[in-house]
Design an enzyme around this catalytic site. Structure first.
Site, PDB file in Angstrom:
ATOM      1  N   LYS A 125       0.834  -1.212   0.000  1.00 51.69           N
ATOM      2  CA  LYS A 125       0.000   0.000   0.000  1.00 51.69           C
ATOM      3  C   LYS A 125       0.871   1.265   0.000  1.00 51.69           C
ATOM      4  CE  LYS A 125      -1.920  -1.129   3.945  1.00 51.69           C
ATOM      5  NZ  LYS A 125      -1.210  -2.406   4.251  1.00 51.69           N
TER       6      LYS A 125
ATOM      7  N   ARG B  54      -9.507   0.830   8.630  1.00 50.51           N
ATOM      8  CA  ARG B  54      -9.015  -0.521   8.889  1.00 50.51           C
ATOM      9  C   ARG B  54     -10.035  -1.342   9.643  1.00 50.51           C
ATOM     10  NH1 ARG B  54      -3.333   0.301   8.654  1.00 50.51           N
ATOM     11  NH2 ARG B  54      -2.130  -1.558   9.090  1.00 50.51           N
TER      12      ARG B  54
ATOM     13  N   ARG C 115      12.203  -5.856   4.505  1.00 47.74           N
ATOM     14  CA  ARG C 115      11.986  -4.400   4.554  1.00 47.74           C
ATOM     15  C   ARG C 115      12.947  -3.736   5.546  1.00 47.74           C
ATOM     16  NH1 ARG C 115       6.158  -1.843   5.310  1.00 47.74           N
ATOM     17  NH2 ARG C 115       6.125  -3.053   7.235  1.00 47.74           N
TER      18      ARG C 115
ATOM     19  N   ARG D  78      11.722  -2.542  11.149  1.00 46.55           N
ATOM     20  CA  ARG D  78      10.620  -2.012  11.949  1.00 46.55           C
ATOM     21  C   ARG D  78      10.297  -3.003  13.065  1.00 46.55           C
ATOM     22  NH1 ARG D  78       5.619   0.082   8.259  1.00 46.55           N
ATOM     23  NH2 ARG D  78       4.389  -1.231   9.629  1.00 46.55           N
TER      24      ARG D  78
ATOM     25  N   ARG E 236      -0.122  -9.390  13.100  1.00 45.19           N
ATOM     26  CA  ARG E 236      -0.717  -8.350  12.246  1.00 45.19           C
ATOM     27  C   ARG E 236      -1.586  -8.978  11.164  1.00 45.19           C
ATOM     28  NH1 ARG E 236       4.442  -5.606  10.242  1.00 45.19           N
ATOM     29  NH2 ARG E 236       3.111  -4.163   9.100  1.00 45.19           N
TER      30      ARG E 236
HETATM   31  P1  AP5 Z   1       4.832  -1.545   1.774  1.00 44.15           P
HETATM   32  O1  AP5 Z   1       4.471  -0.718   0.579  1.00 44.15           O
HETATM   33  O2  AP5 Z   1       5.601  -0.884   2.875  1.00 44.15           O
HETATM   34  O3  AP5 Z   1       3.552  -2.294   2.314  1.00 44.15           O
HETATM   35  P2  AP5 Z   1       2.352  -1.761   3.144  1.00 44.15           P
HETATM   36  O4  AP5 Z   1       1.137  -2.441   2.629  1.00 44.15           O
HETATM   37  O5  AP5 Z   1       2.332  -0.256   3.182  1.00 44.15           O
HETATM   38  O6  AP5 Z   1       2.784  -2.394   4.534  1.00 44.15           O
HETATM   39  P3  AP5 Z   1       2.859  -1.853   5.991  1.00 44.15           P
HETATM   40  O7  AP5 Z   1       3.506  -2.959   6.771  1.00 44.15           O
HETATM   41  O8  AP5 Z   1       3.497  -0.498   6.086  1.00 44.15           O
HETATM   42  O9  AP5 Z   1       1.369  -1.732   6.289  1.00 44.15           O
HETATM   43  P4  AP5 Z   1       0.639  -1.973   7.587  1.00 44.15           P
HETATM   44  O10 AP5 Z   1      -0.700  -1.845   7.063  1.00 44.15           O
HETATM   45  O11 AP5 Z   1       0.881  -3.168   8.401  1.00 44.15           O
HETATM   46  O12 AP5 Z   1       1.319  -0.868   8.498  1.00 44.15           O
HETATM   47  P5  AP5 Z   1       0.927   0.629   8.798  1.00 44.15           P
HETATM   48  O13 AP5 Z   1       2.163   1.401   8.759  1.00 44.15           O
HETATM   49  O14 AP5 Z   1      -0.230   1.085   7.990  1.00 44.15           O
HETATM   50  O15 AP5 Z   1       5.637  -2.820   1.232  1.00 44.15           O
HETATM   51  C1  AP5 Z   1       6.240  -3.710   2.126  1.00 44.15           C
HETATM   52  C2  AP5 Z   1       7.651  -4.064   1.645  1.00 44.15           C
HETATM   53  O16 AP5 Z   1       7.567  -4.833   0.471  1.00 44.15           O
HETATM   54  C3  AP5 Z   1       8.490  -2.841   1.287  1.00 44.15           C
HETATM   55  O17 AP5 Z   1       9.801  -3.051   1.735  1.00 44.15           O
HETATM   56  C4  AP5 Z   1       8.435  -2.761  -0.237  1.00 44.15           C
HETATM   57  O18 AP5 Z   1       9.621  -2.269  -0.808  1.00 44.15           O
HETATM   58  C5  AP5 Z   1       8.192  -4.191  -0.623  1.00 44.15           C
HETATM   59  N1  AP5 Z   1       7.239  -4.270  -1.720  1.00 44.15           N
HETATM   60  C6  AP5 Z   1       6.209  -3.522  -1.955  1.00 44.15           C
HETATM   61  N2  AP5 Z   1       5.542  -3.893  -3.067  1.00 44.15           N
HETATM   62  C7  AP5 Z   1       6.182  -4.953  -3.506  1.00 44.15           C
HETATM   63  C8  AP5 Z   1       5.974  -5.802  -4.616  1.00 44.15           C
HETATM   64  N3  AP5 Z   1       4.969  -5.670  -5.499  1.00 44.15           N
HETATM   65  N4  AP5 Z   1       6.800  -6.796  -4.743  1.00 44.15           N
HETATM   66  C9  AP5 Z   1       7.791  -6.981  -3.863  1.00 44.15           C
HETATM   67  N5  AP5 Z   1       8.048  -6.183  -2.793  1.00 44.15           N
HETATM   68  C10 AP5 Z   1       7.255  -5.190  -2.640  1.00 44.15           C
HETATM   69  O19 AP5 Z   1       0.386   0.452  10.297  1.00 44.15           O
HETATM   70  C11 AP5 Z   1       1.230   0.055  11.352  1.00 44.15           C
HETATM   71  C12 AP5 Z   1       0.420  -0.133  12.613  1.00 44.15           C
HETATM   72  O20 AP5 Z   1      -0.197   1.125  12.985  1.00 44.15           O
HETATM   73  C13 AP5 Z   1      -0.759  -1.119  12.507  1.00 44.15           C
HETATM   74  O21 AP5 Z   1      -0.361  -2.447  12.709  1.00 44.15           O
HETATM   75  C14 AP5 Z   1      -1.675  -0.589  13.622  1.00 44.15           C
HETATM   76  O22 AP5 Z   1      -1.250  -1.006  14.905  1.00 44.15           O
HETATM   77  C15 AP5 Z   1      -1.490   0.923  13.525  1.00 44.15           C
HETATM   78  N6  AP5 Z   1      -2.492   1.528  12.610  1.00 44.15           N
HETATM   79  C16 AP5 Z   1      -2.231   2.168  11.433  1.00 44.15           C
HETATM   80  N7  AP5 Z   1      -3.376   2.569  10.863  1.00 44.15           N
HETATM   81  C17 AP5 Z   1      -4.373   2.169  11.683  1.00 44.15           C
HETATM   82  C18 AP5 Z   1      -5.799   2.274  11.604  1.00 44.15           C
HETATM   83  N8  AP5 Z   1      -6.402   2.857  10.564  1.00 44.15           N
HETATM   84  N9  AP5 Z   1      -6.523   1.741  12.607  1.00 44.15           N
HETATM   85  C19 AP5 Z   1      -5.924   1.150  13.669  1.00 44.15           C
HETATM   86  N10 AP5 Z   1      -4.603   1.014  13.810  1.00 44.15           N
HETATM   87  C20 AP5 Z   1      -3.824   1.526  12.811  1.00 44.15           C
END
Ligand code: AP5
Length: 212
Positions: free
Chosen positions: A13, A88, A123, A156, A167
């Site tokens: 994402k 979410r 990552r 991370r 997660r």
């Molecule tokens: P990346 O693009 O970073 O993936 P992502 O989907 O953004 O993953 P995240 O782990 O950042 O998302 P998340 O939803 O768990 O965490 P968030 O920060 O929102 O890609 C991942 C890796 O793969 C990268 O290294 C990239 O280079 C590589 N990659 C990407 N695309 C690729 C491809 N096609 N092929 C190969 N490699 C690829 O949230 C963190 C925490 O915050 C949550 O767990 C929760 O506790 C809290 N939180 C955040 N938002 C909320 C909410 N709305 N409600 C409640 N809690 C929340």
């Protein structure tokens, strides 16, 4: 364009949001990034969120709704935005509706759990500015050093294998129901996340009618 990106942790994402926002010149809003900045700055919200995030749980809905309400009221959101990782839960999605936030499309990026676990282990993020890299798919120019600010690259806390599994469980229980929610609202596009970033970008941009 007002867009929501849905998907499991590590589905891509954040990576795709960055590319869309460069192409359309609209802001990408990641509640994960906002919360991690609050943790770095040791604010009251950061202190509350730290343990939840590091154990793979969600931050309470009311905290997220107030973050997003404030962020969407800023001027740069007037011509559109990308919501990355929010909503979410169905409660958060209903809260956006109640706030009158209009959404054009919701893209769900689907990736198998086993691919997510493998992918997230590679990552690396900058400990200073939060920029994201991948050992295989998006390496930094210098090992362990951020291209943008030369900060040290780290794993991370929530990318530890045990937390990734937590997660994913949280995602399947609390976030995946949004796929049906937005399908019923006629907003949903589903794309399969590909092995290579550029292949996912091609699918996504084609689905949204964005010229590459
Ligand atoms: P990346 O693009 O970073 O993936 P992502 O989907 O953004 O993953 P995240 O782990 O950042 O998302 P998340 O939803 O768990 O965490 P968030 O920060 O929102 O890609 C991942 C890796 O793969 C990268 O290294 C990239 O280079 C590589 N990659 C990407 N695309 C690729 C491809 N096609 N092929 C190969 N490699 C690829 O949230 C963190 C925490 O915050 C949550 O767990 C929760 O506790 C809290 N939180 C955040 N938002 C909320 C909410 N709305 N409600 C409640 N809690 C929340």
């Amino acid at each position: 364009m007002r867009l929501i990106l849905l998907g499991a942790p590590g589905a891509g994402k954040g990576t795709q949001a960055e590319l869309i926002c460069e192409s359309l010149n609209i802001p990408a809003i990641s509640t994960g990034n906002i919360l991690r900045e609050a943790i770095r700055n040791e604010t009251a919200m950061g202190k509350m969120a730290k343990e939840l995030i590091e154990s793979g749980e969600l931050v309470p809905d009311d905290t997220i709704v107030s973050i997003i309400k404030e962020r969407l009221s800023e001027n740069d959101c007037a011509n559109g935005f990308i919501l990355d990782g929010v909503p979410r839960t169905v409660t958060q999605a209903e809260a956006l509706d109640k706030l009158g936030v209009q959404i054009d499309k919701v893209v769900a990026i689907e990736v198998k759990d086993e691919d997510i676990i493998r992918r997230l282990s590679g990552r690396r993020v900058c400990s200073a500015c939060g920029a994201s890299y991948h050992l295989q798919y998006k390496p930094s120019r210098e090992p362990e050093s951020c291209d943008r600010c030369s900060g040290k690259l780290i794993v991370r806390k929530d990318d530890e294998p045990k937390t990734i599994v937590e997660r994913l469980n949280t995602y399947h229980e609390q976030t995946e129901p949004l796929v049906d929610f937005y399908r019923q609202h006629d907003k949903l596009i589903v794309i399969e996340g590909q092995e290579e970033v550029k292949d996912t970008t091609n699918l996504l941009f084609t689905a949204l009618g964005i010229k590459i």
